[in-house]
Design a protein around this motif. Structure first.
Motif, mmCIF file in Angstrom:
data_model
loop_
_atom_site.group_PDB
_atom_site.id
_atom_site.type_symbol
_atom_site.label_atom_id
_atom_site.label_comp_id
_atom_site.label_asym_id
_atom_site.label_seq_id
_atom_site.Cartn_x
_atom_site.Cartn_y
_atom_site.Cartn_z
ATOM 1 N N GLN A 72 0.854 -1.192 0.000
ATOM 2 C CA GLN A 72 0.000 0.000 0.000
ATOM 3 C C GLN A 72 0.890 1.242 0.000
ATOM 4 O O GLN A 72 0.909 2.020 0.964
ATOM 5 N N PRO A 73 1.654 1.477 -1.063
ATOM 6 C CA PRO A 73 2.594 2.596 -1.078
ATOM 7 C C PRO A 73 1.882 3.943 -1.082
ATOM 8 O O PRO A 73 0.741 4.064 -1.538
ATOM 9 N N TYR A 74 2.578 4.923 -0.577
ATOM 10 C CA TYR A 74 2.049 6.289 -0.591
ATOM 11 C C TYR A 74 2.326 6.948 -1.938
ATOM 12 O O TYR A 74 3.354 6.703 -2.570
ATOM 13 N N GLY A 75 1.401 7.834 -2.340
ATOM 14 C CA GLY A 75 1.590 8.584 -3.570
ATOM 15 C C GLY A 75 2.106 9.987 -3.353
ATOM 16 O O GLY A 75 2.476 10.675 -4.303
ATOM 17 N N LEU A 76 2.126 10.427 -2.075
ATOM 18 C CA LEU A 76 2.587 11.772 -1.755
ATOM 19 C C LEU A 76 3.002 11.806 -0.293
ATOM 20 O O LEU A 76 2.353 11.191 0.561
ATOM 21 N N VAL A 77 4.100 12.527 -0.019
ATOM 22 C CA VAL A 77 4.531 12.791 1.354
ATOM 23 C C VAL A 77 4.464 14.294 1.590
ATOM 24 O O VAL A 77 4.911 15.080 0.748
ATOM 25 N N VAL A 78 3.915 14.686 2.738
ATOM 26 C CA VAL A 78 3.812 16.103 3.086
ATOM 27 C C VAL A 78 4.512 16.340 4.416
ATOM 28 O O VAL A 78 4.153 15.731 5.432
ATOM 29 N N SER A 79 5.505 17.202 4.411
ATOM 30 C CA SER A 79 6.089 17.696 5.655
ATOM 31 C C SER A 79 5.219 18.850 6.128
ATOM 32 O O SER A 79 4.958 19.790 5.364
ATOM 33 N N ALA A 80 4.747 18.778 7.373
ATOM 34 C CA ALA A 80 3.773 19.773 7.828
ATOM 35 C C ALA A 80 4.028 20.169 9.275
ATOM 36 O O ALA A 80 4.630 19.426 10.047
ATOM 37 N N GLY A 81 3.539 21.337 9.616
ATOM 38 C CA GLY A 81 3.647 21.808 10.992
ATOM 39 C C GLY A 81 3.633 23.321 11.035
ATOM 40 O O GLY A 81 3.270 23.990 10.078
ATOM 41 N N ILE A 82 4.040 23.844 12.190
ATOM 42 C CA ILE A 82 4.162 25.276 12.332
ATOM 43 C C ILE A 82 5.612 25.677 12.081
ATOM 44 O O ILE A 82 6.498 24.823 12.036
ATOM 45 N N GLY A 83 5.842 26.958 11.908
ATOM 46 C CA GLY A 83 7.201 27.416 11.636
ATOM 47 C C GLY A 83 7.304 28.916 11.778
ATOM 48 O O GLY A 83 6.317 29.607 12.081
ATOM 49 N N GLY A 84 8.503 29.410 11.592
ATOM 50 C CA GLY A 84 8.744 30.843 11.666
ATOM 51 C C GLY A 84 8.575 31.499 10.311
ATOM 52 O O GLY A 84 8.958 30.931 9.288
ATOM 53 N N GLY A 85 8.018 32.685 10.301
ATOM 54 C CA GLY A 85 7.831 33.432 9.055
ATOM 55 C C GLY A 85 8.800 34.602 8.974
ATOM 56 O O GLY A 85 9.021 35.301 9.965
ATOM 57 N N PHE A 86 9.382 34.784 7.818
ATOM 58 C CA PHE A 86 10.257 35.929 7.610
ATOM 59 C C PHE A 86 9.412 37.194 7.501
ATOM 60 O O PHE A 86 8.262 37.161 7.065
ATOM 61 N N SER A 87 9.985 38.298 7.905
ATOM 62 C CA SER A 87 9.259 39.566 7.941
ATOM 63 C C SER A 87 8.777 39.956 6.552
ATOM 64 O O SER A 87 9.566 40.006 5.611
ATOM 65 N N PRO A 88 7.471 40.237 6.393
ATOM 66 C CA PRO A 88 6.973 40.656 5.086
ATOM 67 C C PRO A 88 7.603 41.973 4.649
ATOM 68 O O PRO A 88 7.827 42.866 5.442
#
Length: 247
Positions: A72-88
């Protein structure tokens, strides 16, 4: 399509799973708990693999191997979570509470310091420092989530000064966010020949650490919202994926 979502910690995994209905879980080698989401038009599993690129790569590889061995292989891997944002600024950057979809997953500190500055490992003659998800998929997921797309850098040490933030922004023009796992997840996915994405919800600004200004709860809520929209942006979302047998 079967989708594997890899987070660092349980709170991020639970935010991803909150976009769906509970579907039980499976224990992988290394006592890794794989949570199954239900009620989506794609089969989605979520794994909290640990903090940092090494733990992320190891956990991702374990889950991908187990799925392949089970047929049952995966068709997509997603790295996910929260993180820091650079200043707009000048149209770049990512404000608190926004969602970022990486169009480049970059190892920001994989290389060597020299008298002339930092050299990425590729300029030393080996390795890789960036993975580029499928542009069409990035556009579709970005549009569905109302997100921004741009580079997300992976660091082993979270940025804690304005000088370091400025250095990273200069070295990676247009960078939107930093986190600690994306490149590790991408390396494991590439080794297994599986496409990869990285989705981050911004909880804090990249730079001097100001915990009072962090918005972790808001970012986790934004992460859940992004994953509610993800199935509709995937190519196989129109047809429900068969549920694999669960031990």
């Amino acid at each position: 399509m079967r989708v594997l979502v890899v987070t660092a910690v349980a709170a991020e995994r639970d935010a991803v799973c909150a976009a769906a209905e509970p579907g039980g879980g499976t224990t992988l080698p290394g006592d890794l708990e794989l949570r199954h989401a239900a009620g989506l038009p794609v089969a989605l599993d979520a794994l909290a693999a640990g903090v940092g690129p090494a733990a992320a790569a190891a956990g991702t590889a374990t889950a991908l191997t187990a799925a392949a061995l089970a047929g049952q292989p995966y068709g997509l891997v997603v790295s996910a979570g929260i993180g820091g944002g650079f200043s707009p600024g000048s149209g770049s950057g990512a404000p608190l509470g926004s969602v970022v979809v990486a169009d480049a997953i970059v190892a920001a500190d994989l290389g060597a310091e020299t008298p002339d500055g930092f050299l990425p490992v590729t300029e030393l003659g080996f390795g890789t420092v960036a993975h580029h998800p499928d542009p069409a998929l990035v556009r579709a997921v970005t549009a569905a989530a109302g997100a921004r797309s741009g580079a997300v850098v992976t660091v082993s040490t979270v940025t804690g000064s304005a000088a370091r933030a400025a250095e990273l922004a200069e070295r990676h023009p247009g960078v939107l966010a930093e986190a600690m796992e994306g490149f590790g997840v991408a390396e494991a996915a590439a080794a297994h020949g599986v496409p990869v994405l990285e989705i981050r919800a911004v909880s804090n600004a990249v730079g001097p650490r100001d915990r009072a200004a962090w918005r972790i709860g808001d970012a986790l809520t934004a992460l859940t919202g992004a994953f509610r929209t993800l199935p509709g942006a995937l190519p196989a979302a129109a047809a429900p994926a068969p549920e694999p047998p669960r031990p």
